[in-house]
Design a protein around this motif. Structure first.
Motif, PDB file in Angstrom:
ATOM      1  N   VAL A   1       4.896  -5.026   2.919  1.00 19.05           N
ATOM      2  CA  VAL A   1       4.714  -3.828   3.738  1.00 19.05           C
ATOM      3  C   VAL A   1       3.322  -3.827   4.371  1.00 19.05           C
ATOM      4  O   VAL A   1       2.347  -4.296   3.764  1.00 19.05           O
ATOM      5  CB  VAL A   1       4.884  -2.533   2.902  1.00 19.05           C
ATOM      6  CG1 VAL A   1       6.315  -2.327   2.492  1.00 19.05           C
ATOM      7  CG2 VAL A   1       3.952  -2.487   1.716  1.00 19.05           C
TER       8      VAL A   1
ATOM      9  N   CYS B   1      10.879   9.228   0.116  1.00 25.03           N
ATOM     10  CA  CYS B   1      10.023   8.056   0.024  1.00 25.03           C
ATOM     11  C   CYS B   1      10.360   7.257  -1.220  1.00 25.03           C
ATOM     12  O   CYS B   1      11.236   7.607  -1.992  1.00 25.03           O
ATOM     13  CB  CYS B   1       8.558   8.459  -0.088  1.00 25.03           C
ATOM     14  SG  CYS B   1       8.030   9.559   1.203  1.00 25.03           S
TER      15      CYS B   1
ATOM     16  N   LEU C   1       5.706  -2.132  -3.627  1.00 21.72           N
ATOM     17  CA  LEU C   1       6.216  -1.237  -2.577  1.00 21.72           C
ATOM     18  C   LEU C   1       7.217  -1.955  -1.676  1.00 21.72           C
ATOM     19  O   LEU C   1       8.185  -1.360  -1.208  1.00 21.72           O
ATOM     20  CB  LEU C   1       5.061  -0.690  -1.735  1.00 21.72           C
ATOM     21  CG  LEU C   1       4.128   0.299  -2.440  1.00 21.72           C
ATOM     22  CD1 LEU C   1       2.927   0.629  -1.560  1.00 21.72           C
ATOM     23  CD2 LEU C   1       4.867   1.597  -2.819  1.00 21.72           C
ATOM     24  N   THR C   2       6.971  -3.236  -1.450  1.00 21.19           N
ATOM     25  CA  THR C   2       7.875  -3.989  -0.580  1.00 21.19           C
ATOM     26  C   THR C   2       9.288  -4.017  -1.160  1.00 21.19           C
ATOM     27  O   THR C   2      10.271  -3.930  -0.422  1.00 21.19           O
ATOM     28  CB  THR C   2       7.346  -5.424  -0.372  1.00 21.19           C
ATOM     29  OG1 THR C   2       6.040  -5.332   0.201  1.00 21.19           O
ATOM     30  CG2 THR C   2       8.253  -6.230   0.549  1.00 21.19           C
TER      31      THR C   2
ATOM     32  N   SER D   1       3.457   3.209   5.062  1.00 21.33           N
ATOM     33  CA  SER D   1       3.114   3.021   3.656  1.00 21.33           C
ATOM     34  C   SER D   1       1.616   3.148   3.440  1.00 21.33           C
ATOM     35  O   SER D   1       0.829   3.011   4.385  1.00 21.33           O
ATOM     36  CB  SER D   1       3.597   1.650   3.166  1.00 21.33           C
ATOM     37  OG  SER D   1       3.020   0.642   3.944  1.00 21.33           O
TER      38      SER D   1
ATOM     39  N   PRO E   1      10.936   3.253   5.215  1.00 20.76           N
ATOM     40  CA  PRO E   1      10.581   2.200   6.178  1.00 20.76           C
ATOM     41  C   PRO E   1       9.564   2.641   7.227  1.00 20.76           C
ATOM     42  O   PRO E   1       9.093   1.812   7.995  1.00 20.76           O
ATOM     43  CB  PRO E   1      11.928   1.881   6.843  1.00 20.76           C
ATOM     44  CG  PRO E   1      12.719   3.134   6.709  1.00 20.76           C
ATOM     45  CD  PRO E   1      12.274   3.817   5.457  1.00 20.76           C
TER      46      PRO E   1
ATOM     47  N   ARG F   1       1.220  -3.676  -3.120  1.00 15.32           N
ATOM     48  CA  ARG F   1       1.970  -3.963  -1.879  1.00 15.32           C
ATOM     49  C   ARG F   1       3.279  -4.664  -2.186  1.00 15.32           C
ATOM     50  O   ARG F   1       4.307  -4.385  -1.592  1.00 15.32           O
ATOM     51  CB  ARG F   1       1.137  -4.851  -0.945  1.00 15.32           C
ATOM     52  CG  ARG F   1       0.242  -4.074  -0.006  1.00 15.32           C
ATOM     53  CD  ARG F   1      -0.521  -5.018   0.893  1.00 15.32           C
ATOM     54  NE  ARG F   1       0.285  -5.553   1.968  1.00 15.32           N
ATOM     55  CZ  ARG F   1       0.005  -6.691   2.617  1.00 15.32           C
ATOM     56  NH1 ARG F   1      -1.054  -7.402   2.278  1.00 15.32           N
ATOM     57  NH2 ARG F   1       0.777  -7.107   3.596  1.00 15.32           N
TER      58      ARG F   1
ATOM     59  N   LYS G   1      10.967  -0.818  -0.032  1.00 16.04           N
ATOM     60  CA  LYS G   1      10.634  -0.322   1.313  1.00 16.04           C
ATOM     61  C   LYS G   1      11.842   0.301   2.014  1.00 16.04           C
ATOM     62  O   LYS G   1      11.674   1.050   2.977  1.00 16.04           O
ATOM     63  CB  LYS G   1       9.981  -1.406   2.168  1.00 16.04           C
ATOM     64  CG  LYS G   1      10.863  -2.533   2.591  1.00 16.04           C
ATOM     65  CD  LYS G   1      10.085  -3.532   3.453  1.00 16.04           C
ATOM     66  CE  LYS G   1      10.967  -4.743   3.739  1.00 16.04           C
ATOM     67  NZ  LYS G   1      10.236  -5.831   4.351  1.00 16.04           N
TER      68      LYS G   1
ATOM     69  N   VAL H   1       5.897   4.324   0.031  1.00 13.96           N
ATOM     70  CA  VAL H   1       6.547   3.947   1.296  1.00 13.96           C
ATOM     71  C   VAL H   1       7.279   5.201   1.757  1.00 13.96           C
ATOM     72  O   VAL H   1       7.953   5.843   0.973  1.00 13.96           O
ATOM     73  CB  VAL H   1       7.524   2.755   1.147  1.00 13.96           C
ATOM     74  CG1 VAL H   1       6.766   1.446   1.065  1.00 13.96           C
ATOM     75  CG2 VAL H   1       8.463   2.923  -0.046  1.00 13.96           C
TER      76      VAL H   1
END
Lengths: 94, 581
Positions: free
Chosen positions: A73, B2, B25-26, B36, B33, B22, B29, B49
């Motif tokens: 992200v 979220c 969170l990915t 973030s 979308p 990160r 996501k 996110v």
């Protein structure tokens, strides 16, 4: 049945993951294939076995592809709170 | 709406912590979308996110209070945030944004954990309190939004979905045999366990505090239980008036958004009621969505068309084939993160995808009405069995059960002897707190027979049905049969399966937020104070709702026989070439 699901119900994968009895699952599969109507319990059992096998494959075997750097992200905001003070970065990847 | 993730006491460099967050969170996501963000301090990491629905411009998370002593990431909606903001403004709080998230952080500042009782919403919250050096996690009353946690070494980690943990260094999940045994009995786990060892879900209606010395969970809300003779609403007139007012407000609050809100219209009573109330508030341009099946035994398209024509909505529908189910099943399991006993979540995912493809982010649905108004067959089954148990030799009483399951030929075509064999299991154990569910759980638990030798050994002394029977014995003392059965359905089936595997996960997999006016806590509390005869009158389910909506819905929908939402299994996995056109 899509090949992946078929593999998850194969004797090889049932034995490899070790959760279910391969012979019993094989009998259930046969019943599901040959009989026009099966019981509610049989329907639930095959769904339970299949979903658990998939769960094991995805989460325990981690068969999902590893995340690539370019997939991560993009952070719209990064706040680093240190004893020396707060640092805020907008639209920036750390 | 979220996805959130974070950790406490994770000792790495700032750069490495940021990178881990990160990655976490990915993995989620799909829940957010649109944007973030992360907050990192020496002790804690918070990440979000975001699916932007309220305050699209300035609601970016993490957010803080005025002096930056509290930081928050948040998944969900606070529907009464406008009223709460006014309350806080009167107490001299100042705001930087118009978002509901910022209201939460100020509420926490003003009231501490007690603020949770003021919220009308669906949420999972994480707040870092710098002054106390304490992490605060909380979840909505009935568990609409998920929140999982675990520990890895000295680090405490949390996230909206377990898949985030896969990106945390040294996280090595293991399937829990005991949890599987519970799934293969109740469709879910009994306590806060997940399918994985040492991975837990924060229970609905509770909050958790984590600091250097302790980790504590406290309950702030429980499903109210009313004893017979204490019901607040006993007549149709007073109950109708109270429900009309409450439900109108529940729907009105759930229409609050800075994006267009749509609705599911399944052709059943519940979604027709929610649509009717929405139309009362917003008469024009409502977008509605439905799903049909190529297999006619599962298809409700004809009723969906009646509802569409009646409400004159801008309606979209899709049709699901058995092949659609099998092709999506791997993704469905990935998102549900749990064993499934039905394929029903798969069409829900496809429906959410069609909603999102049409640029709608929010849908209102009728979830909760079956549990709260006695809609499920299991309530009628229990009533009939209690009647039959008074005369176990009766030839006629078990025949009443035939009508309940017209879609199961083995029951609808069964004779008296077969019905007695099937439904007679523990018929006379009418004082059991779990009498309503004894047969269902006993039958489902036969799936445990498929375990391997090792797994059977691992659970050999564990009987989850006895476990729950013991737990509920005192709690259920002196309650009527319907309240007991409703409590079980609401706490187990709805909270831990329906709202999760079939609800949040399938909608959020497609970046769609579901909103449920029947699950407004005021509506729940009203229903639990309703005389049972106003819910299940004789064998007529949802009696109050049907009376209330008499002239406001098409007759064919109002009085249609109850049809459980189901999806094909055998044809999806084994007989694709044999399915009818």
């Amino acid at each position: 049945m899509p090949p992946y699901l078929n593999t998850m119900l194969s004797e090889e994968k049932i034995t490899e993951f070790g959760i279910f009895n391969a012979a019993y699952v094989s009998q259930l599969k046969k019943k599901m294939t040959l009989n026009k109507h099966v019981s509610e319990i049989d329907n639930m059992a095959i769904t339970a076995v299949l979903s658990t096998q998939i769960l094991y494959d995805l989460y325990i075997n981690k068969s999902i592809p590893a995340l690539q750097e370019n997939e991560l992200v993009v952070l719209n905001i990064t706040i680093i709170d240190e004893s020396s003070g707060k640092r805020i970065n907008h639209e920036h990847n750390t | 709406m979220c996805g959130i993730a974070g950790f406490y006491n994770f000792n790495l460099s700032t750069e490495d912590k940021a990178y881990t967050l990160r990655q976490m969170l990915t993995r989620i996501k799909h829940r957010g979308p649109d944007e973030s963000g992360i907050y990192l301090s020496k002790a804690v990491g918070l990440g979000s996110v975001r699916l932007s629905i309220v305050d699209l411009a300035t609601g970016t998370m993490p957010l803080s209070n005025s002096n930056d002593s509290l930081w928050i990431v948040f998944n969900g909606e606070i529907f009464n945030h406008i009223e709460l903001r006014e309350e806080l403004l009167a107490k001299n709080h100042t705001f930087k944004t118009h978002s509901d998230t910022e209201v939460i952080v100020h509420l926490y500042e003003e009231y501490g954990p007690e603020f949770l009782n003021k919220l009308n919403g669906q949420f999972a919250i994480a707040i870092w309190d710098k002054n106390k050096q304490e992490l605060f996690l909380a979840r909505d009353r009935v568990g609409i939004r998920p929140l999982f946690y675990t520990t890895v070494g000295d680090a405490f980690i949390f996230a909206s979905e377990i898949k985030s943990f896969l990106e945390f260094p040294e996280f090595r999940p293991k399937i829990s045999a005991k949890a599987l045994s519970e799934y293969f009995t109740f469709w879910t786990t009994l306590s806060s366990n997940s399918a994985f060892e040492d991975v837990f879900e924060l229970p609905p209606g509770s909050y958790m505090t984590i600091n250097a010395n302790s980790k504590t969970i406290k309950t702030y809300w429980e499903l109210p239980i009313t004893k017979p003779n204490d019901y607040k609403y006993n007549t149709l007139e007073e109950a109708s008036e109270a429900f009309e007012s409450l439900f109108t407000d529940a729907v009105k609050l759930r229409l609050r958004a800075d994006v267009q809100v749509g609705a599911y219209l399944s052709g059943g009573l519940d979604s027709s009621i929610t649509t009717s109330f929405i139309k009362k508030i917003l008469p024009d341009n409502l977008r509605t969505f439905s799903i049909g099946f190529t297999e006619k035994d599962f298809d409700e398209s004809s009723f969906q068309n009646i509802a569409r024509d009646y409400f004159k909505t801008q309606h979209s529908s899709i049709t699901c084939s058995p092949k659609d189910i099998s092709e999506n099943f791997k993704d469905v399991v990935w998102h549900s993160e749990a064993p499934l006993l039905r394929t029903a979540p798969a069409p829900m995912s496809l429906l959410a995808k069609s909603v999102r493809d049409q640029n709608i982010k929010v849908v209102i649905t009728g979830e909760g009405a079956d549990e709260l108004f006695g809609g499920y067959n299991i309530f009628k089954e229990t009533k009939i069995k209690l009647f039959w148990a008074k005369d176990p030799q009766s030839k006629y009483r078990p025949l009443l059960l035939k009508k309940l399951y017209p879609y199961i030929p083995q029951i609808s075509k069964a004779n008296n002897t077969i019905l007695k064999l099937f439904f007679g299991y523990k018929l006379n154990e009418t004082t059991s707190p779990i009498y309503s569910h004894l047969l269902r759980w006993h039958n489902t638990s036969r799936i445990n027979n498929y375990f391997s030798k090792d797994y059977k050994e691992a659970i050999q002394n564990y009987n989850p049905i006895l476990e729950i029977e013991k737990q509920l014995e005192t709690k259920f003392k002196d309650l009527d049969y319907l309240t007991k059965a409703q409590w079980i359905e609401l706490n187990f089936f709805m909270s831990k399966y329906l709202l999760s595997s079939q609800g949040d996960r399938m909608a959020m997999a497609n970046s769609v937020e579901g909103r449920y006016p029947f699950l407004d806590h005021r509506v729940i509390e009203f229903c639990m104070n309703l005389n049972p005869d106003l819910k299940l009158n004789g064998l007529n389910e949802k009696y109050l709702l049907k009376k209330l909506m008499k002239d406001r819905l098409p007759e064919s929908i109002l009085n249609r026989p109850k049809q459980a939402y189901r999806a094909p299994i055998q044809s999806a996995f084994f007989q694709e070439t044999c399915r009818p056109i």
